[in-house]
Design a protein around this motif. Structure first.
Motif, PDB file in Angstrom:
ATOM      1  N   THR A 123       4.427  10.783 -13.246  1.00 41.58           N
ATOM      2  CA  THR A 123       4.294  11.989 -14.065  1.00 41.58           C
ATOM      3  C   THR A 123       3.404  11.762 -15.280  1.00 41.58           C
ATOM      4  O   THR A 123       3.129  12.704 -16.013  1.00 41.58           O
ATOM      5  CB  THR A 123       5.675  12.469 -14.552  1.00 41.58           C
ATOM      6  OG1 THR A 123       6.287  11.415 -15.301  1.00 41.58           O
ATOM      7  CG2 THR A 123       6.562  12.862 -13.376  1.00 41.58           C
ATOM      8  N   LYS A 124       2.979  10.529 -15.505  1.00 38.13           N
ATOM      9  CA  LYS A 124       2.162  10.216 -16.679  1.00 38.13           C
ATOM     10  C   LYS A 124       1.173   9.115 -16.319  1.00 38.13           C
ATOM     11  O   LYS A 124       1.521   8.156 -15.645  1.00 38.13           O
ATOM     12  CB  LYS A 124       3.076   9.736 -17.805  1.00 38.13           C
ATOM     13  CG  LYS A 124       2.401   9.362 -19.076  1.00 38.13           C
ATOM     14  CD  LYS A 124       2.043  10.569 -19.887  1.00 38.13           C
ATOM     15  CE  LYS A 124       1.526  10.104 -21.244  1.00 38.13           C
ATOM     16  NZ  LYS A 124       0.794  11.082 -21.947  1.00 38.13           N
ATOM     17  N   ILE A 125      -0.057   9.279 -16.755  1.00 39.98           N
ATOM     18  CA  ILE A 125      -1.057   8.224 -16.629  1.00 39.98           C
ATOM     19  C   ILE A 125      -1.297   7.694 -18.026  1.00 39.98           C
ATOM     20  O   ILE A 125      -1.756   8.431 -18.912  1.00 39.98           O
ATOM     21  CB  ILE A 125      -2.363   8.746 -15.988  1.00 39.98           C
ATOM     22  CG1 ILE A 125      -2.064   9.217 -14.566  1.00 39.98           C
ATOM     23  CG2 ILE A 125      -3.426   7.649 -15.990  1.00 39.98           C
ATOM     24  CD1 ILE A 125      -3.252   9.835 -13.851  1.00 39.98           C
ATOM     25  N   TRP A 126      -0.946   6.439 -18.246  1.00 40.90           N
ATOM     26  CA  TRP A 126      -1.034   5.840 -19.565  1.00 40.90           C
ATOM     27  C   TRP A 126      -2.470   5.426 -19.873  1.00 40.90           C
ATOM     28  O   TRP A 126      -3.218   5.054 -18.981  1.00 40.90           O
ATOM     29  CB  TRP A 126      -0.116   4.627 -19.654  1.00 40.90           C
ATOM     30  CG  TRP A 126       1.300   4.949 -19.316  1.00 40.90           C
ATOM     31  CD1 TRP A 126       1.977   4.531 -18.219  1.00 40.90           C
ATOM     32  CD2 TRP A 126       2.204   5.761 -20.053  1.00 40.90           C
ATOM     33  NE1 TRP A 126       3.257   5.032 -18.231  1.00 40.90           N
ATOM     34  CE2 TRP A 126       3.417   5.798 -19.341  1.00 40.90           C
ATOM     35  CE3 TRP A 126       2.104   6.471 -21.254  1.00 40.90           C
ATOM     36  CZ2 TRP A 126       4.529   6.497 -19.794  1.00 40.90           C
ATOM     37  CZ3 TRP A 126       3.216   7.176 -21.696  1.00 40.90           C
ATOM     38  CH2 TRP A 126       4.407   7.185 -20.973  1.00 40.90           C
ATOM     39  N   PRO A 127      -2.838   5.450 -21.140  1.00 37.27           N
ATOM     40  CA  PRO A 127      -4.175   4.988 -21.516  1.00 37.27           C
ATOM     41  C   PRO A 127      -4.355   3.514 -21.143  1.00 37.27           C
ATOM     42  O   PRO A 127      -3.428   2.714 -21.317  1.00 37.27           O
ATOM     43  CB  PRO A 127      -4.203   5.163 -23.042  1.00 37.27           C
ATOM     44  CG  PRO A 127      -3.129   6.155 -23.353  1.00 37.27           C
ATOM     45  CD  PRO A 127      -2.094   5.971 -22.296  1.00 37.27           C
ATOM     46  N   GLU A 147       1.966   6.484  -6.953  1.00 36.88           N
ATOM     47  CA  GLU A 147       0.921   7.372  -7.456  1.00 36.88           C
ATOM     48  C   GLU A 147       1.277   8.843  -7.228  1.00 36.88           C
ATOM     49  O   GLU A 147       1.017   9.687  -8.076  1.00 36.88           O
ATOM     50  CB  GLU A 147      -0.432   7.047  -6.821  1.00 36.88           C
ATOM     51  CG  GLU A 147      -1.012   5.709  -7.263  1.00 36.88           C
ATOM     52  CD  GLU A 147      -1.277   5.615  -8.762  1.00 36.88           C
ATOM     53  OE1 GLU A 147      -1.576   6.639  -9.399  1.00 36.88           O
ATOM     54  OE2 GLU A 147      -1.177   4.504  -9.305  1.00 36.88           O
ATOM     55  N   GLN A 148       1.905   9.152  -6.084  1.00 30.40           N
ATOM     56  CA  GLN A 148       2.293  10.531  -5.799  1.00 30.40           C
ATOM     57  C   GLN A 148       3.404  11.016  -6.731  1.00 30.40           C
ATOM     58  O   GLN A 148       3.457  12.188  -7.087  1.00 30.40           O
ATOM     59  CB  GLN A 148       2.768  10.665  -4.350  1.00 30.40           C
ATOM     60  CG  GLN A 148       1.675  10.553  -3.336  1.00 30.40           C
ATOM     61  CD  GLN A 148       2.219  10.519  -1.905  1.00 30.40           C
ATOM     62  OE1 GLN A 148       3.402  10.331  -1.656  1.00 30.40           O
ATOM     63  NE2 GLN A 148       1.314  10.682  -0.943  1.00 30.40           N
ATOM     64  N   ASP A 156       0.839  -1.203   0.000  1.00 25.49           N
ATOM     65  CA  ASP A 156       0.000   0.000   0.000  1.00 25.49           C
ATOM     66  C   ASP A 156       0.874   1.253   0.000  1.00 25.49           C
ATOM     67  O   ASP A 156       0.594   2.210  -0.721  1.00 25.49           O
ATOM     68  CB  ASP A 156      -0.928   0.025   1.219  1.00 25.49           C
ATOM     69  CG  ASP A 156      -2.022  -1.023   1.171  1.00 25.49           C
ATOM     70  OD1 ASP A 156      -2.344  -1.506   0.067  1.00 25.49           O
ATOM     71  OD2 ASP A 156      -2.548  -1.359   2.244  1.00 25.49           O
ATOM     72  N   THR A 157       1.932   1.226   0.804  1.00 28.87           N
ATOM     73  CA  THR A 157       2.841   2.364   0.883  1.00 28.87           C
ATOM     74  C   THR A 157       3.546   2.581  -0.449  1.00 28.87           C
ATOM     75  O   THR A 157       3.638   3.708  -0.942  1.00 28.87           O
ATOM     76  CB  THR A 157       3.875   2.145   2.006  1.00 28.87           C
ATOM     77  OG1 THR A 157       3.177   1.954   3.229  1.00 28.87           O
ATOM     78  CG2 THR A 157       4.824   3.321   2.130  1.00 28.87           C
TER      79      THR A 157
END
Length: 116
Positions: free
Chosen positions: A17-21, A13-14, A6-7
Motif C-alpha cells: 500500500t506504500k512505496i517508500w522513498p 508488490e500486488q 518470484d511468486t
C-alpha cells in the motif's frame, strides 16, 4: 516456471500500500523484514543468513524458552517456532511437535484463502 521468491515478490508488490522513498528508513526496514523472512523460512543453511548475528540471535514466542537458530531449525523452523506451546497435548488444535518445516509451511500458507 516462476520460483517461490518470484511468486512472493509478485504477491508483495500486488498487496503493498506504500512505496517508500529509496534509501529511507522505512525502505530499509521493509527490506530487512523481507530478507529475514526469506532466510528464516526458505534458506537451508543458517551460515548464509545476513539479517541476524548467528552467535547471539534467539527468539521466543508466547513466553516459551528462547531458542537459538539451531534449536529453531531442530523443531521444524519457520511456523513451528511461532506455535510452541505449553498447552497439554489434548488441548492443542495444532501440535508443532508433530509437524515438520514442510508440513507447517503448507498448513499456514493454505489456512487463509487468497482472493486474486
Amino acid at each position: 516456471m516462476a520460483s517461490s521468491s518470484d511468486t512472493v515478490n509478485k504477491l508483495f508488490e500486488q498487496g503493498r500500500t506504500k512505496i517508500w522513498p529509496p534509501g529511507s528508513l522505512e525502505e530499509k526496514v521493509q527490506n530487512l523484514v523481507k530478507t529475514w523472512e526469506i532466510e528464516m523460512f526458505h534458506k537451508l543453511s543458517s551460515c548464509n543468513y545476513k539479517s541476524v548475528k548467528l552467535d547471539t540471535y534467539t527468539t521466543n514466542i508466547n513466553g516459551m524458552k528462547p531458542l537459538t537458530i539451531e534449536e529453531k531449525r531442530r523443531i521444524g523452523g519457520g511456523y513451528n517456532n511461532f506455535m510452541q506451546t505449553s498447552l497439554p497435548e489434548e488441548l492443542r488444535g495444532y501440535d508443532p511437535t508433530q509437524e515438520t518445516a514442510d508440513t507447517s509451511h503448507v498448513a499456514f500458507t493454505t489456512a487463509f484463502c487468497r482472493i486474486l
